[in-house]
Design a protein around this motif. Sequence first.
Motif, PDB file in Angstrom:
ATOM      1  N   UNK A 125      -0.828   7.658  29.306  1.00  0.00           N
ATOM      2  CA  UNK A 125      -0.610   8.087  27.936  1.00  0.00           C
ATOM      3  C   UNK A 125      -1.665   7.771  26.658  1.00  0.00           C
ATOM      4  N   UNK A 126      -1.477   8.437  25.784  1.00  0.00           N
ATOM      5  CA  UNK A 126      -2.141   7.904  24.607  1.00  0.00           C
ATOM      6  C   UNK A 126      -1.260   8.103  23.479  1.00  0.00           C
ATOM      7  N   UNK A 127      -1.576   6.788  22.759  1.00  0.00           N
ATOM      8  CA  UNK A 127      -0.615   6.463  21.696  1.00  0.00           C
ATOM      9  C   UNK A 127      -1.385   6.068  20.338  1.00  0.00           C
ATOM     10  N   UNK A 128      -1.060   6.701  19.197  1.00  0.00           N
ATOM     11  CA  UNK A 128      -1.718   6.160  18.115  1.00  0.00           C
ATOM     12  C   UNK A 128      -0.718   5.513  17.281  1.00  0.00           C
ATOM     13  N   UNK A 129      -0.913   4.107  16.905  1.00  0.00           N
ATOM     14  CA  UNK A 129      -0.087   3.391  16.032  1.00  0.00           C
ATOM     15  C   UNK A 129      -0.828   3.032  14.784  1.00  0.00           C
ATOM     16  N   UNK A 130      -0.277   3.424  13.644  1.00  0.00           N
ATOM     17  CA  UNK A 130      -1.009   3.413  12.399  1.00  0.00           C
ATOM     18  C   UNK A 130      -0.078   2.484  11.387  1.00  0.00           C
ATOM     19  N   UNK A 131      -0.813   1.219  10.954  1.00  0.00           N
ATOM     20  CA  UNK A 131      -0.134   0.502   9.782  1.00  0.00           C
ATOM     21  C   UNK A 131      -0.628   1.349   8.647  1.00  0.00           C
ATOM     22  N   UNK A 132      -0.067   2.276   8.216  1.00  0.00           N
ATOM     23  CA  UNK A 132      -0.697   3.241   7.386  1.00  0.00           C
ATOM     24  C   UNK A 132      -0.546   2.910   5.725  1.00  0.00           C
ATOM     25  N   UNK A 133       0.064   1.793   5.390  1.00  0.00           N
ATOM     26  CA  UNK A 133       0.411   1.760   4.028  1.00  0.00           C
ATOM     27  C   UNK A 133      -0.361   0.221   3.532  1.00  0.00           C
ATOM     28  N   UNK A 134      -1.294  -0.448   4.263  1.00  0.00           N
ATOM     29  CA  UNK A 134      -2.098  -1.185   3.891  1.00  0.00           C
ATOM     30  C   UNK A 134      -2.938  -0.454   3.138  1.00  0.00           C
ATOM     31  N   UNK A 135      -3.512   0.665   3.139  1.00  0.00           N
ATOM     32  CA  UNK A 135      -4.207   1.535   2.447  1.00  0.00           C
ATOM     33  C   UNK A 135      -3.533   1.658   0.910  1.00  0.00           C
ATOM     34  N   UNK A 136      -2.152   2.089   1.046  1.00  0.00           N
ATOM     35  CA  UNK A 136      -1.659   2.365  -0.113  1.00  0.00           C
ATOM     36  C   UNK A 136      -1.637   1.082  -1.106  1.00  0.00           C
ATOM     37  N   UNK A 137      -1.017   0.065  -0.573  1.00  0.00           N
ATOM     38  CA  UNK A 137      -0.976  -1.378  -1.175  1.00  0.00           C
ATOM     39  C   UNK A 137      -2.344  -1.485  -1.664  1.00  0.00           C
ATOM     40  N   UNK A 138      -3.692  -1.288  -1.198  1.00  0.00           N
ATOM     41  CA  UNK A 138      -4.871  -1.545  -1.605  1.00  0.00           C
ATOM     42  C   UNK A 138      -5.154  -0.661  -2.781  1.00  0.00           C
ATOM     43  N   UNK A 139      -4.939   0.700  -2.494  1.00  0.00           N
ATOM     44  CA  UNK A 139      -4.970   1.735  -3.895  1.00  0.00           C
ATOM     45  C   UNK A 139      -4.301   0.975  -4.954  1.00  0.00           C
ATOM     46  N   UNK A 140      -3.170   0.484  -4.809  1.00  0.00           N
ATOM     47  CA  UNK A 140      -2.148  -0.073  -5.705  1.00  0.00           C
ATOM     48  C   UNK A 140      -2.936  -1.201  -6.381  1.00  0.00           C
ATOM     49  N   UNK A 141      -3.791  -2.023  -5.663  1.00  0.00           N
ATOM     50  CA  UNK A 141      -4.256  -3.364  -6.113  1.00  0.00           C
ATOM     51  C   UNK A 141      -3.271  -4.252  -5.759  1.00  0.00           C
ATOM     52  N   UNK A 142      -2.195  -4.226  -4.861  1.00  0.00           N
ATOM     53  CA  UNK A 142      -1.383  -5.041  -4.705  1.00  0.00           C
ATOM     54  C   UNK A 142      -1.379  -5.750  -3.530  1.00  0.00           C
ATOM     55  N   UNK A 143      -2.094  -7.076  -3.663  1.00  0.00           N
ATOM     56  CA  UNK A 143      -2.519  -7.836  -2.767  1.00  0.00           C
ATOM     57  C   UNK A 143      -1.499  -8.424  -1.695  1.00  0.00           C
ATOM     58  N   UNK A 144      -0.155  -8.545  -2.083  1.00  0.00           N
ATOM     59  CA  UNK A 144       0.577  -9.187  -1.276  1.00  0.00           C
ATOM     60  C   UNK A 144       1.290  -8.229  -0.383  1.00  0.00           C
TER      61      UNK A 144
END
Lengths: 535, 535
Positions: A287-306
């Motif tokens: 198989x091939x599996x893509x797993x994404x922690x996709x909202x690190x990006x969103x938090x960083x867009x928001x400058x939301x460090x925690x």
Amino acid sequence: MAKTGRGNEKNMSGVSRREMLKIMGAGAIGTLFPGAGHGQSSGSFSTSGGDGLIFLVGDGMPLGVIKGMHQVRTRVYGEKGTNFYSKMKAPYSMVGYMSTESLSSIVTDSAPASVTWSTGVKTLNRVMASLPDGRPLKTIMELVKEQGYACGLVTTTRVTHATPAAWITHQLNRDNEDAIALDYLKFKPEVLMGGGSRFFDPLRRKDGKDLFKGFSNEGYDVVRERADLLNPEIGSSKKSLLGIFTSSHISYYLDRLNQAELGKKQPTLPEMTRVALQKLSKNPKGFILQVEAGRIDHANHSNDAWAAILDTCELDLTLAVIDEYLKANPKTIVIVTSDHGTSGWGINGTGPEYNDSIEALKKYQPIKASFEVIKTRLKKEMALAEIKDVFEYFTTFRITDEEASMIQAAMQPDYRPFHGDYVFQPDAVMGKILAHSLYDKRKGMMEGPALIRRGNVGFTSTNHTGEDQILLSYGYKANQLGLNRHVDNTYLFTAMCKFFGIQHQNPTMTEEEAKPFIKTASLEEWRRHMELHIA
Amino acid sequence: MAKTGRGNEKNMSGVSRREMLKIMGAGAIGTLFPGAGHGQSSGSFSTSGGDGLIFLVGDGMPLGVIKGMHQVRTRVYGEKGTNFYSKMKAPYSMVGYMSTESLSSIVTDSAPASVTWSTGVKTLNRVMASLPDGRPLKTIMELVKEQGYACGLVTTTRVTHATPAAWITHQLNRDNEDAIALDYLKFKPEVLMGGGSRFFDPLRRKDGKDLFKGFSNEGYDVVRERADLLNPEIGSSKKSLLGIFTSSHISYYLDRLNQAELGKKQPTLPEMTRVALQKLSKNPKGFILQVEAGRIDHANHSNDAWAAILDTCELDLTLAVIDEYLKANPKTIVIVTSDHGTSGWGINGTGPEYNDSIEALKKYQPIKASFEVIKTRLKKEMALAEIKDVFEYFTTFRITDEEASMIQAAMQPDYRPFHGDYVFQPDAVMGKILAHSLYDKRKGMMEGPALIRRGNVGFTSTNHTGEDQILLSYGYKANQLGLNRHVDNTYLFTAMCKFFGIQHQNPTMTEEEAKPFIKTASLEEWRRHMELHIA
């Protein structure tokens, strides 16, 4: 969640993260969330015969946030280490660097970044698995599916978001998420999990189609709640799996930890990954599996460090599940990377001689909610006193009238921040206030040990950034793929083809050839896209 | 340079960098500066029998500025590539990551960072080659000198600055630069080059000692001007070499390129490195040479993107000289790294779909001077119109009254920026103004292609940052030293000992044991240190 101010605080989870820590007698985030650690109830892994490739993406996860996560886990929560760093240091791991430019910009959008991996070809920002002129590009998932491998996509964003979707769809605009959901139904990945029911629900889709029914008719198990996903029958079922747990993105890990109702309904990334691996490994070929922690990006867009730190922590916990899988299935390779930087992200040296840097980082710890949640309690009509109360409730920090005014101003529709690229507001203003390491004024301009009040994570903007990203790989054939140096992101397609023994060359276009196809949006249209992106 | 305002512009070099480009008919920075490229007049390299170790440091050079330099060279000046990226991609290179924490902070100062390399031991911020309790630590230069190897230090900072000094001195406070200069005289490195005559000059030293005479008496060639350094007799002389070219730091490469009188007096880093290698390679046993591009850090502290890019460019050009040396002397290893991040540094995605990112980066190109120079023309009493004129003269950008007011405010002695960590002013304000990608208002809030006026490099603060740094090595035995993964900065000492076949273990202290020795400075005292640091 109710949308008014302070009065509804009792609607929040009665148990704060801090209290949970106390109850559980543990300082480790890893032990906080049921099932985030090892050996949870939904089952262990059996050995399969096939070759597996796990592609783990931290979206918008620059070096700074990885280090921030590591420092918080080890220095704030007292854990011995993190999975990420163990792997980065392991003699058997390959480490490298990856450049991320798209065909239209030295700062890529997630769409063409993911297209480089899935097809080996650079395209324009916002375009999915196609050349700028519209010619479709064959993806690695299409290629391996033809050979009998199983395919899976797991993410904490809407499943129709660019990073997972680019492995399958050829839409010319990543925002066509209605169409992307249909493309999935056509492609039939064996596993598809994340958020985004609004693109499957007949009441929300523009064409009124019921895609849940559509997948069900195609023989899928369809799950909508964490409890159903963790039902052992789902893991052992031979059917393909569609798991859609939220209307839009899955909530930040920070909010799932603090609000029991969210944590109960929505699975963690480690939990989704575990079930995905259980199902995909049933395929004898692999198989091939893509797993994404996709909202690190969103938090960083928001400058939301925690929020960014905790979503990166969730990615780290996912590595533990993958490790467990690898022990039973050594013919598996793991590739970990990030598609681009977002908003810079730096732990700033704090105080005289930078000696207050750890103390400042610790100040994020009592924060109870992401900016995404805090924003639902802030109203543009609010008086300063109310803004101060809301901010204090969620962060424990009492801000000044001047700071509250800044938040208030940033919420007004006509607000234009001086620094033109801080488009996400009032998020960026809140991030700036939190990063303001105020010292105790009673003692004069500061002597003796740290008396700081706040954190220290700074951001360069609320946009993506252009620096190279981390590349980590280990497992089966990892030392044969040339991933232990600086590579362009397109090379990851080559490496994956090599792993599967596939030869395929997609057509390419030069930057010059692509230029006539660049349709630059207006700033207003771009703003709407950006809002949709993380909301 | 004269210290008054606009009237003195004629004192500036009459030839701007742009005009130089035109005159020389070349778009490549590499061809701009005499002797920066290959085969310059001061001589090529002959083959020596010894083993050489070249340790090249970009001080405060995070991933972002390396990428910025690469993009500027390739996208703005149209060069085919950079030495840095060629090496990062080469199959024979080892790439890795390095953590940088000190014993007192997760954000290190340059002093303990360099001490980890030179001794394998972590100590407190500001301490040089000693444990926090004062016990001296044996450095790799002391160890190899005992065995007959030659030692060299080359830097663009004062030679007495922390990064080079930590290879030799055991001072407990890096700011004791008078004492550090004496320590050099005692140690007698075969090559010592950079700035900092104020710590050698009897009229500037507190003790009135003449260290130039001191070195001369010890048999050194002492040079004070670029022309003398490039005299072939210096390269071929068998004497040791002291080269001190400026009172404080060597000027930014940007300023040396734009002001003929500076470029004439002060050598480039590639030039100093070439002479250093010529001299050190005369030692039959071999040598160790630290080369530091030390002011990337300073430019980043100042949030001065263009100065940082050009100083990083100078490091890249130094790699070409080193490569030339390696061809004649293959028994040489090169290690390239950075001691810590400074100020975040990100090329922010610019404009709709980030498609204006290259255009925005190009906007730095006409800038004629570093903030260090611009500041000498700005006075806190200046009217807004004057501030606007000075800013426009040096950057070509006409700023608004509001922006000029920000600069004016930041120059006042009582100025306290909201964001407490932006201590370098008005530098940070100027950096922010330059990064403000203003769009052409005549066309409304922007449609069509790029109409931006300014750059896009953002910063997280004016302080050091805590993320991991790059690690690149190649050459003799490079594949035997374990530098191709994530390592702690202390491991570089181990690797160098391994290269030289030396076994040595310095004593260490734990963070807990070190705590009683942390003497945190007052914020005011820290500010004075910071000003001294980059001035």
